[in-house]
Design a protein around this motif. Structure first.
Motif, short mmCIF file in Angstrom:
data_model
loop_
_atom_site.label_atom_id
_atom_site.label_comp_id
_atom_site.label_asym_id
_atom_site.label_seq_id
_atom_site.Cartn_x
_atom_site.Cartn_y
_atom_site.Cartn_z
N PHE A 156 0.80 -1.32 0.08
CA PHE A 156 0.15 0.03 -0.06
C PHE A 156 0.95 1.41 -0.02
CE2 PHE A 156 -2.09 -3.30 2.16
CZ PHE A 156 -3.55 -3.28 1.66
N VAL A 157 0.65 2.41 -0.79
CA VAL A 157 1.44 3.64 -0.97
C VAL A 157 0.54 4.42 -1.10
CG1 VAL A 157 2.06 3.18 -3.33
CG2 VAL A 157 3.40 4.39 -1.84
N TYR A 158 0.91 5.68 -0.48
CA TYR A 158 -0.10 7.01 -0.43
C TYR A 158 1.29 7.99 -0.45
CZ TYR A 158 -3.64 3.66 0.66
OH TYR A 158 -4.33 2.61 0.57
N PHE A 159 0.96 9.03 -1.24
CA PHE A 159 1.91 10.17 -1.25
C PHE A 159 1.41 11.43 -1.66
CE2 PHE A 159 1.31 7.58 -5.25
CZ PHE A 159 1.01 8.49 -6.29
N THR A 160 1.79 12.59 -1.20
CA THR A 160 1.04 13.85 -1.11
C THR A 160 1.54 14.32 -2.77
OG1 THR A 160 3.23 15.07 -0.77
CG2 THR A 160 1.67 14.59 1.05
N ASP A 161 0.53 15.33 -3.08
CA ASP A 161 0.39 15.69 -4.54
C ASP A 161 1.71 16.52 -5.01
OD1 ASP A 161 0.15 17.95 -2.82
OD2 ASP A 161 -2.14 18.37 -3.65
#
Length: 344
Positions: free
Chosen positions: A28-33
């Motif tokens: 799972f990976v989440y990154f800011t814009d």
């Protein structure tokens, strides 16, 4: 059993390296814009460094990790769950086989997003899916073994994956539940045969608050408790005609309630679901949290306060997630909520 591998920080390369080399599972990976242009390289680096080929995730205006939230800066949070039974899907790679639960990410520009969410929930055995709608100050992308945009993507998990999930509201309902007796599109003319604005003003009794309209979920009211509801913005009023406008298409016969954003109630409700999840899964191996962009420091008073409440209840559990443009729980698209999922 061991906790999932996870890492977070403002240097995405160090974050990727800190995951080690699990060699298998679902990432799972989440990154800011701020990192959106780096997303292809992020995915490639994660695959090569961890030996994990399957990844899902999303961009967000902010990303979440254990006890921490990142906003207004480049940041990434990633976790590898050592699942053996799952299937990654997207519009380019249709779902194969069945599962019991799904984690999904949605493009905010997708047509009939509530319908897509409902259809997806019908494809899993429990009817439960969780996730969030991508948020960004520029374009949006999702990750599903590639960088893409459009529709829904994510992963369906097999029956052997132990999971528990809860939704927490960020609003307090006013007393009363009202049936729409006249209206069309997003305009409500009459409630229980009376002008909608008259009913609204009578209900709130002159209180000054940020008002929302809750669309009651049919069959969800039990005993003295308020029904489950999906909160939508009150977008306009017309004192002359008595109309009110909301951020959702309505039909006569639907039931609504009026509610207000309430920080104290949001904190209490979050603590309640944390207690329930801790009882259900005393020692979680990992967690996902999807929170509305209007929550976080805007509702809890300071940056990281919301995630600190989660940490106080669950402990140092690996947790990743992001601030969403809409939250997905079970078969519905919500707003102003948080969706917390823990894995055994």
């Amino acid at each position: 059993m061991a906790a999932f591998a996870f890492a977070h920080g403002t240097d995405w390369r160090r974050c990727a390296a800190a995951l080690g080399r699990p060699g298998r599972g679902l990432g799972f990976v989440y990154f800011t814009d701020a990192l959106i242009d780096d997303s292809p390289e992020i995915l490639s680096t994660l695959r090569n460094g961890t030996g994990v080929s399957d990844w899902i995730g999303s961009v967000g205006t902010g990303v979440l990790a254990t006890g921490t939230e990142y906003q207004d800066e480049p940041a990434m949070a990633a976790m590898v769950a050592d699942f053996d039974s799952f299937s990654v899907f997207s519009g380019r790679a249709p779902l194969k086989g069945n599962g019991s639960f799904a984690v999904v990410h949605a493009d905010p520009a997708a047509p009939d997003l509530p319908g897509l969410v409902s259809d997806m929930s019908a494809k899993v055995a429990t009817g439960y899916i969780v996730g969030g709608v991508s948020s960004s100050r520029s374009r949006t992308v999702q990750i599903a073994n590639e960088v893409l945009s459009g529709g829904l993507s994510g992963a369906v998990l097999g029956e052997g994956v132990g999971v528990a999930t809860r939704l927490t509201q960020g609003c307090t309902p006013y007393p009363g539940r009202f049936r729409i007796t006249e209206g069309e599109d997003n305009l409500i003319a009459r409630l229980d045969g009376r002008p909608a604005l008259e009913v609204l003003l009578e209900t709130i009794g002159g209180e000054r608050a940020q008002l929302l309209v809750g669309l009651a979920v049919p069959g969800s009211e039990t005993g003295a408790h308020f029904p489950d509801y999906t909160a939508r913005n009150l977008t306009g009023i017309d004192p002359k005609s008595g109309l009110i406008a909301i951020g959702e298409t309505i039909e006569p016969g639907m039931e609504i309630l009026f509610c207000k954003r309430d920080a104290a109630a949001a904190k209490k409700d979050l603590q309640n679901i944390l207690f329930m999840l801790k009882e259900a899964v005393p020692q979680p191996r990992g967690a996902l949290y999807y929170s509305c962009v209007a929550r976080g420091e805007h509702m809890f008073g300071s940056r990281g306060a919301e995630l600190n409440l989660v940490k106080q209840a669950l402990g140092e559990v690996p947790l990743v997630g992001f601030f969403c443009n809409g939250e997905i729980s079970r078969d519905r698209l919500y707003g102003y909520t948080g969706v917390l999922t823990v894995f055994r």
